[in-house]
Design a protein around this motif. Structure first.
Motif, short mmCIF file in Angstrom:
data_model
loop_
_atom_site.label_atom_id
_atom_site.label_comp_id
_atom_site.label_asym_id
_atom_site.label_seq_id
_atom_site.Cartn_x
_atom_site.Cartn_y
_atom_site.Cartn_z
N ASP A 222 1.11 -1.21 -0.07
CA ASP A 222 -0.04 0.15 0.05
C ASP A 222 0.87 1.23 0.03
O ASP A 222 1.45 1.56 0.94
N SER B 119 -0.21 4.13 -0.90
CA SER B 119 -1.16 5.45 -1.13
C SER B 119 -0.70 6.83 -0.05
O SER B 119 -1.28 7.84 -0.26
N LYS C 158 -5.92 0.72 4.75
CA LYS C 158 -5.90 1.27 3.74
C LYS C 158 -6.36 2.63 3.60
O LYS C 158 -7.46 2.84 3.61
#
Length: 686
Positions: free
Chosen positions: A52, A54, A184
């Motif tokens: 992840d 992000s 997330k």
């Protein structure tokens, strides 16, 4: 086919080097200058493999800038083949100490302007109007400030440290194990049209309480700071126009959340429990540490209000939890409540057009300050209408239509109370917005009722508010209540029971000067006498009254800076307030000159020579700042003007106005402001 060689139009590609500091790895990807940051991120995350990413954004350490615009090209940012970038997470943990001495681990965005980072923290605790608040560094983390701010003395006494021993510390980019972090944050690494830093959201509460500040903390320790130490404290404020990472802040840095700007918008106890509580705490410690000067009588009143807060809340302040009204809840009389509070706090005129205007008339003793002789006063007939204060020789002169002896426009002036209830002294000093001492005069009244009515009128008109009946009555009630708190001799008895006396600890309620000057028994007696009129106040009412009294002090809301004016050889103290700039005596803090924002024509900052120039109606001010970076003082002046542009509903002007004002420029955006705005507003051309 047109016969053109396709290779002739093909752009040259080159190697872009990207370091992953947290992982200790290095990646190289092939890019072209016209590739967007979004495309670069897709290539980079594909090469990094599963995971992840992000919360990660490219950081350019050489230029100290985040590459957050996904549609901006490498060429647009100025990234060439010799650049070396880093991939870093934008959310980090910092330790925030609130005015109530509570410390929290808070997860904030290091890639947005300080203005928005503060808003994230305030949103975490449901504190409205975050624009009035800022973050201050620890003096231990800035070279030289340990000595200049007096922190070294605390350190030698063993009562100040930057972190707790039990404060959880983890590797850069990772949150402590007990902090709740979403698994997330975004479904993709890149958003099409938004700033990647601001599009990354935290949907859960990530503030974690870690304990109280050790032994009261830096701002709560009761020792006297000199003028220069107070001035150097203001050099610790963060820059609201730069990101936290650009300013060198690291994960787990200790920062102090404080009210920096003293123009408070709509304090409502039903919406602002946490905000009022923290504001009360900051006001309390400014009184106890004698950062703001007050008389002994005022100090005992503050002590009595503080004691009432403790009594009414059973010695416990409300928890700062992110709990507010449910979405469906409504307050039926919210508008009336807001207007009443704003009038009492002097923030705006709550009267409506339908409220009738009034005027005040009466015979008052008038005098001006003199140097060589005693102050002499003479009675005249006064009229206060609108913002104009007019006086005649007598009432007959007014009735016959004769010309007045003098007329004053009180808009922008300052009304300073001089009241001693025990001696039946009720006076009001009016200071006009000018450095000329002849523009200061004194009004003396015969009774508390007469003083209250005129003080209410003058208090409204000096703030540019009309004498509407509704607003005037609310102002009059506030002043009458304040006088009642002072007038304890006619209340018949005190709250001095043995239990109350046992609960009062003088050292916790008054400053060092009074503690050293008087014996504890006398201090307790004075506090109990003042407390007699407060027995029915709730904890919230007592806090609000404390804040109102604090706002009424002469030195309220003044930030000190050490400056040197052009062609001068000695330093001066410059005070910056929410509506004026004040030149003060270095030792006595007496006001030597006053420049109001309303009379400022323009201003300019020369970033090369570090000089600020202010063009004022009374002349030009050219100075350098020796106690803080020039950005801090120009930001404070600019933000005070910026906050004055807020609408009645609290809506703020746009970001461009903020950057224009805090850039210290009037008609252009050259220099620092232009560079800052260029970094914030890189246009998406692709």
């Amino acid at each position: 086919m047109d016969g053109t060689n396709p290779d002739a139009k093909r752009e040259l590609d080159w190697d872009l080097h990207v370091d992953l500091a947290e992982q200790g790895t290095h990646k190289v990807i092939r890019v072209t200058s016209n590739e967007t940051i979004g495309t670069v991120m897709i290539k980079l995350t594909a090469k990094l493999g599963e995971g992840d990413w992000s919360d990660y954004v490219l950081w350019w350490p050489e230029n100290k800038i985040w590459l957050t615009k996904p549609r901006q090209t490498l060429h647009g940012y100025g990234v060439m083949s010799d650049a070396r970038l880093e991939l870093r997470p934008v959310h980090r943990m910092i330790i925030v100490e609130l005015p109530n001495k509570k410390r929290y681990n808070v997860r904030v965005n290091f890639a947005v302007m300080g203005l928005y980072a503060v808003k994230e923290i305030c949103d975490e605790f449901k504190i409205r109007h975050s624009e009035e608040i800022s973050l201050m560094r620890s003096p231990m983390d800035v070279d030289g400030f340990e000595r200049l701010t007096g922190a070294g003395r605390l350190k030698r006494k063993g009562i100040f440290s930057t972190l707790y021993e039990d404060t959880p510390v983890s590797s850069m980019g990772d949150a402590p194990s007990h902090v709740k972090v979403p698994p997330k944050l975004l479904s993709t690494a890149v958003k099409d049209e938004r700033d990647m830093a601001t599009s990354i959201t935290t949907s859960v509460n990530v503030a974690t309480f870690v304990g109280d500040a050790p032994d009261g903390g830096f701002f709560a320790d009761k020792f006297i700071r000199s003028s220069s130490e107070r001035a150097y404290l203001n050099g610790l404020w963060i820059d609201s126009t730069l990101t936290l990472y650009e300013q060198g802040l690291k994960e787990h840095s200790l920062l102090f959340l404080r009210f920096k700007y003293y123009s408070f918008m709509d304090l409502d106890p039903r919406l602002d429990e946490a905000r009022i509580s923290l504001l009360y705490q900051q006001a309390k410690w400014s009184i106890l540490t004698e950062t703001v000067d007050c008389t002994e009588e005022e100090a005992y009143t503050f002590a009595a209000l503080q004691f009432q807060v403790q009594q009414a809340s059973s010695s416990k302040l409300p928890e700062l939890k992110p709990a507010t009204l449910a979405p469906g809840d409504q307050i039926s009389d919210i508008d009336q409540a807001l207007n009443t509070l704003q009038v009492e706090l002097g923030q705006k005129d709550a009267s409506t057009d339908a409220s009738p205007a009034i005027q005040l008339t009466g015979v008052i003793k008038f005098s001006r300050p003199t140097r060589l002789t005693l102050r002499t006063s003479k009675s005249y007939f006064f009229i206060l209408k609108g913002t104009l204060l007019t006086y005649y020789k007598n009432e007959e002169s007014y009735s016959h239509g004769e010309h007045p002896m003098q007329r004053f426009n009180l808009a922008g002036a300052k009304a300073v109370a001089d009241v001693d209830v025990s001696r039946s002294r009720y006076a009001l000093n009016i200071i006009m917005p000018s450095s000329d001492e002849t523009d200061e005069f004194r009004l003396t009244f015969e009774s508390a009722e007469e003083y209250s009515s005129w003080m209410a009128g003058c208090s409204m008109t000096t703030k540019g508010r009309s004498l509407a009946k509704d607003g005037y009555e609310a102002e009059l009630e506030s002043i009458t209540t304040f006088l009642a708190l002072k007038n304890t001799s006619d209340l018949g008895g005190t709250s001095g029971s043995a239990q109350s006396q046992a609960e009062i600890k003088p050292d916790d309620l008054v400053g060092p000067h009074i503690s050293k000057k008087h014996k504890p028994k006398k201090i307790i007696r004075q506090i109990l006498e003042a407390h007699a009129s407060m027995l029915n106040l709730t904890a919230m009412d007592a806090r609000l009254q404390y804040i109102r009294n604090w706002q009424g002090l002469a030195d309220f809301g003044i930030s000190y800076y050490i400056v040197r004016f052009n062609k001068q050889r000695k330093d001066e103290i410059l005070g910056v307030s929410y509506n004026r700039i004040i030149l003060m005596d270095m030792s006595t803090h007496e006001h030597k000159r006053v420049w109001r924002y309303s009379a400022m024509r323009s201003w300019h900052v020369n970033w090369e020579s570090k000089q600020m120039t202010i063009d004022h109606e009374d002349g030009k001010l050219i100075f350098t700042c020796n106690s803080a970076d020039l950005r801090i003082i120009h930001e404070e002046i600019g933000c005070n003007i910026y906050l004055s542009l807020r609408k009645e509903n609290g809506e703020l002007p746009d970001e461009e106005t903020f950057l224009r004002l805090t850039g210290g420029l009037q008609n252009n955006l050259s220099g620092f402001a232009q560079e800052t705005m260029a970094r914030r507003r890189i246009t998406s051309t692709n």
